[in-house]
Design a protein around this motif. Structure first.
Motif, PDB file in Angstrom:
ATOM      1  N   LEU A 235       0.749  -1.130   0.236  1.00  0.00           N
ATOM      2  CA  LEU A 235      -0.055   0.184   0.068  1.00  0.00           C
ATOM      3  C   LEU A 235       0.854   0.939  -0.261  1.00  0.00           C
ATOM      4  N   ASN A 236       1.918   1.094   0.108  1.00  0.00           N
ATOM      5  CA  ASN A 236       3.207   2.859  -0.050  1.00  0.00           C
ATOM      6  C   ASN A 236       2.978   3.125   1.379  1.00  0.00           C
ATOM      7  N   LEU A 237       2.579   2.459   2.476  1.00  0.00           N
ATOM      8  CA  LEU A 237       2.462   3.338   3.881  1.00  0.00           C
ATOM      9  C   LEU A 237       4.116   2.826   4.652  1.00  0.00           C
ATOM     10  N   PRO A 238       4.153   3.974   6.269  1.00  0.00           N
ATOM     11  CA  PRO A 238       4.901   3.148   6.615  1.00  0.00           C
ATOM     12  C   PRO A 238       4.842   2.002   7.260  1.00  0.00           C
ATOM     13  N   ASP A 239       6.018   1.351   7.307  1.00  0.00           N
ATOM     14  CA  ASP A 239       5.946   0.220   8.202  1.00  0.00           C
ATOM     15  C   ASP A 239       5.651   0.060   9.518  1.00  0.00           C
ATOM     16  N   ILE A 240       6.257  -1.114   9.548  1.00  0.00           N
ATOM     17  CA  ILE A 240       5.523  -1.667  11.732  1.00  0.00           C
ATOM     18  C   ILE A 240       5.887  -1.259  12.451  1.00  0.00           C
ATOM     19  N   GLY A 241       7.227  -0.128  12.596  1.00  0.00           N
ATOM     20  CA  GLY A 241       8.341   0.015  13.485  1.00  0.00           C
ATOM     21  C   GLY A 241       7.675   1.571  13.304  1.00  0.00           C
ATOM     22  N   GLN A 242       7.421   2.151  12.330  1.00  0.00           N
ATOM     23  CA  GLN A 242       6.603   3.228  12.744  1.00  0.00           C
ATOM     24  C   GLN A 242       5.467   3.722  12.874  1.00  0.00           C
ATOM     25  N   LEU A 243       4.812   2.543  11.970  1.00  0.00           N
ATOM     26  CA  LEU A 243       2.826   2.760  13.059  1.00  0.00           C
ATOM     27  C   LEU A 243       3.076   2.185  13.955  1.00  0.00           C
ATOM     28  N   PHE A 244       3.453   1.158  15.170  1.00  0.00           N
ATOM     29  CA  PHE A 244       3.561   0.803  16.145  1.00  0.00           C
ATOM     30  C   PHE A 244       4.817   1.030  17.060  1.00  0.00           C
ATOM     31  N   PRO A 245       5.550   2.113  17.729  1.00  0.00           N
ATOM     32  CA  PRO A 245       6.919   2.020  17.273  1.00  0.00           C
ATOM     33  C   PRO A 245       6.897   1.432  19.032  1.00  0.00           C
ATOM     34  N   ASP A 246       8.089   0.640  18.734  1.00  0.00           N
ATOM     35  CA  ASP A 246       8.560   0.359  20.467  1.00  0.00           C
ATOM     36  C   ASP A 246       8.570   1.303  21.403  1.00  0.00           C
ATOM     37  N   SER A 247       8.310   2.366  21.142  1.00  0.00           N
ATOM     38  CA  SER A 247       9.670   3.419  21.839  1.00  0.00           C
ATOM     39  C   SER A 247       7.844   3.597  22.974  1.00  0.00           C
ATOM     40  N   ASP A 248       6.282   3.436  21.865  1.00  0.00           N
ATOM     41  CA  ASP A 248       5.040   3.634  22.855  1.00  0.00           C
ATOM     42  C   ASP A 248       4.835   2.114  23.937  1.00  0.00           C
ATOM     43  N   PRO A 249       4.643   3.033  25.346  1.00  0.00           N
ATOM     44  CA  PRO A 249       4.757   2.175  25.870  1.00  0.00           C
ATOM     45  C   PRO A 249       3.111   1.723  26.088  1.00  0.00           C
ATOM     46  N   LYS A 250       1.863   1.892  24.889  1.00  0.00           N
ATOM     47  CA  LYS A 250       0.938   1.496  24.371  1.00  0.00           C
ATOM     48  C   LYS A 250       1.198  -0.261  23.603  1.00  0.00           C
ATOM     49  N   TRP A 251       2.021  -0.554  22.810  1.00  0.00           N
ATOM     50  CA  TRP A 251       2.540  -1.933  22.616  1.00  0.00           C
ATOM     51  C   TRP A 251       3.290  -2.753  23.670  1.00  0.00           C
ATOM     52  N   LYS A 252       3.935  -2.303  24.388  1.00  0.00           N
ATOM     53  CA  LYS A 252       4.571  -3.378  25.769  1.00  0.00           C
ATOM     54  C   LYS A 252       3.519  -4.655  25.185  1.00  0.00           C
ATOM     55  N   GLY A 253       4.224  -5.648  25.028  1.00  0.00           N
ATOM     56  CA  GLY A 253       3.619  -7.008  25.186  1.00  0.00           C
ATOM     57  C   GLY A 253       2.290  -7.205  24.506  1.00  0.00           C
ATOM     58  N   ALA A 254       1.821  -6.193  23.525  1.00  0.00           N
ATOM     59  CA  ALA A 254       0.944  -6.137  23.008  1.00  0.00           C
ATOM     60  C   ALA A 254       0.440  -7.694  21.492  1.00  0.00           C
ATOM     61  N   ARG A 255      -0.899  -7.745  21.836  1.00  0.00           N
ATOM     62  CA  ARG A 255      -0.706  -9.289  20.169  1.00  0.00           C
ATOM     63  C   ARG A 255      -0.473  -9.073  19.663  1.00  0.00           C
ATOM     64  N   SER A 256       0.762  -9.193  18.108  1.00  0.00           N
ATOM     65  CA  SER A 256       0.161  -8.607  16.959  1.00  0.00           C
ATOM     66  C   SER A 256      -0.571  -8.952  16.071  1.00  0.00           C
ATOM     67  N   ASP A 257      -1.957  -9.330  16.615  1.00  0.00           N
ATOM     68  CA  ASP A 257      -2.931  -9.801  15.172  1.00  0.00           C
ATOM     69  C   ASP A 257      -3.368  -8.027  15.499  1.00  0.00           C
ATOM     70  N   ILE A 258      -3.140  -7.190  16.578  1.00  0.00           N
ATOM     71  CA  ILE A 258      -3.906  -5.634  16.378  1.00  0.00           C
ATOM     72  C   ILE A 258      -2.764  -5.061  15.429  1.00  0.00           C
ATOM     73  N   PHE A 259      -1.517  -5.126  14.734  1.00  0.00           N
ATOM     74  CA  PHE A 259      -0.998  -4.456  13.982  1.00  0.00           C
ATOM     75  C   PHE A 259      -1.608  -5.067  12.375  1.00  0.00           C
ATOM     76  N   LEU A 260      -1.566  -7.253  12.416  1.00  0.00           N
ATOM     77  CA  LEU A 260      -1.812  -7.196  11.003  1.00  0.00           C
ATOM     78  C   LEU A 260      -3.406  -6.727  10.883  1.00  0.00           C
ATOM     79  N   LYS A 261      -4.613  -6.587  11.427  1.00  0.00           N
ATOM     80  CA  LYS A 261      -5.850  -6.484  11.683  1.00  0.00           C
ATOM     81  C   LYS A 261      -5.463  -5.019  11.088  1.00  0.00           C
ATOM     82  N   GLU A 262      -5.118  -4.327  11.350  1.00  0.00           N
ATOM     83  CA  GLU A 262      -4.794  -2.407  11.559  1.00  0.00           C
ATOM     84  C   GLU A 262      -4.217  -2.707   9.471  1.00  0.00           C
ATOM     85  N   ALA A 263      -3.365  -3.298   9.274  1.00  0.00           N
ATOM     86  CA  ALA A 263      -3.416  -2.855   8.373  1.00  0.00           C
ATOM     87  C   ALA A 263      -3.788  -3.860   6.704  1.00  0.00           C
ATOM     88  N   VAL A 264      -5.231  -5.477   7.478  1.00  0.00           N
ATOM     89  CA  VAL A 264      -6.314  -5.271   6.756  1.00  0.00           C
ATOM     90  C   VAL A 264      -7.164  -4.387   7.030  1.00  0.00           C
TER      91      VAL A 264
END
Length: 207
Positions: A101-130
């Motif tokens: 889709l020519n969009l930013p990668d997973i590290g930009q959309l869900f950065p590991d510097s954001d505590p919100k994603w600490k221990g998050a299930r990765s299906d959240i990321f894939l569902k957003e991409a879908v």
């Protein structure tokens, strides 16, 4: 031609030719023309009937972590070190869809510097991409994934992983392919210090 007066008589004589280095003084320079450049108007990007994306991910394996691949818990003595749950397959597929889709990668959309994603299930990321894929008018044509791990052996888990990946992608069973390879005991993957994954995805325009 020059007019020369001798003994009261006007005589005409030829003027001496200009030397090359005096040429600028002998005749007026041409008027300087100013060229004005106009920037071309930007054109709208094409609406492509198909788009291709590639994804890659690699995680270090360490004791004290769960090994989760494609949303499935895999029994093993080590798991992936990561800010989220470290699902190497879902991270790879997410990046492949975002790349198509020519969009930013997973590290930009869900950065590991954001505590919100600490221990998050990765299906959240894939569902957003879908969601982004469908929002832009595309559907999954097919996807080909390769998990690369020396251990554990993934053959007993491949079908469960693939079925869950189909569900997360809202995709028909026939368009999702999954392969598992070892690394022939070479490099960090072969030495069981890491696990990697690659994926290629084809998106089709709905209309």
């Amino acid at each position: 031609m020059l007019l020369h007066r001798t003994n009261g008589v006007n005589q005409v004589r030829q003027a001496a030719p200009c030397h090359r280095f005096h040429l600028a003084h002998c005749r007026a320079p041409p008027a300087r023309q100013r060229t004005v450049m106009h920037a071309a108007a930007p054109t709208a990007p094409p609406s492509l009937p198909v788009r291709i994306g590639h994804g890659f991910d690699l995680h270090r394996l360490a004791e004290g972590y769960k090994l989760i691949i494609g949303g499935i818990d895999i029994p093993h003595t080590k798991g992936c070190e990561a800010h989220s749950d470290g699902d190497v397959l879902l991270h790879t597929v997410t990046d492949a869809v975002l790349g198509a889709l020519n969009l930013p990668d997973i590290g930009q959309l869900f950065p590991d510097s954001d505590p919100k994603w600490k221990g998050a299930r990765s299906d959240i990321f894939l569902k957003e991409a879908v969601r982004l894929m469908e929002e832009r008018g595309y559907t999954l044509g097919n996807i080909d994934c390769t998990i690369i791990a020396q251990r554990p052996k993934l053959s007993p888990h491949k079908e469960a992983i693939r079925k869950n990946l189909c569900a997360l992608l809202n995709a028909h069973d026939s368009v999702v392919n999954l392969k598992a390879k070892t690394h022939e005991k070479v490099d960090s993957i072969g030495e069981e210090r890491s696990i990697g994954c690659q994926a290629v995805v084809l998106l089709l325009r709905k209309d």
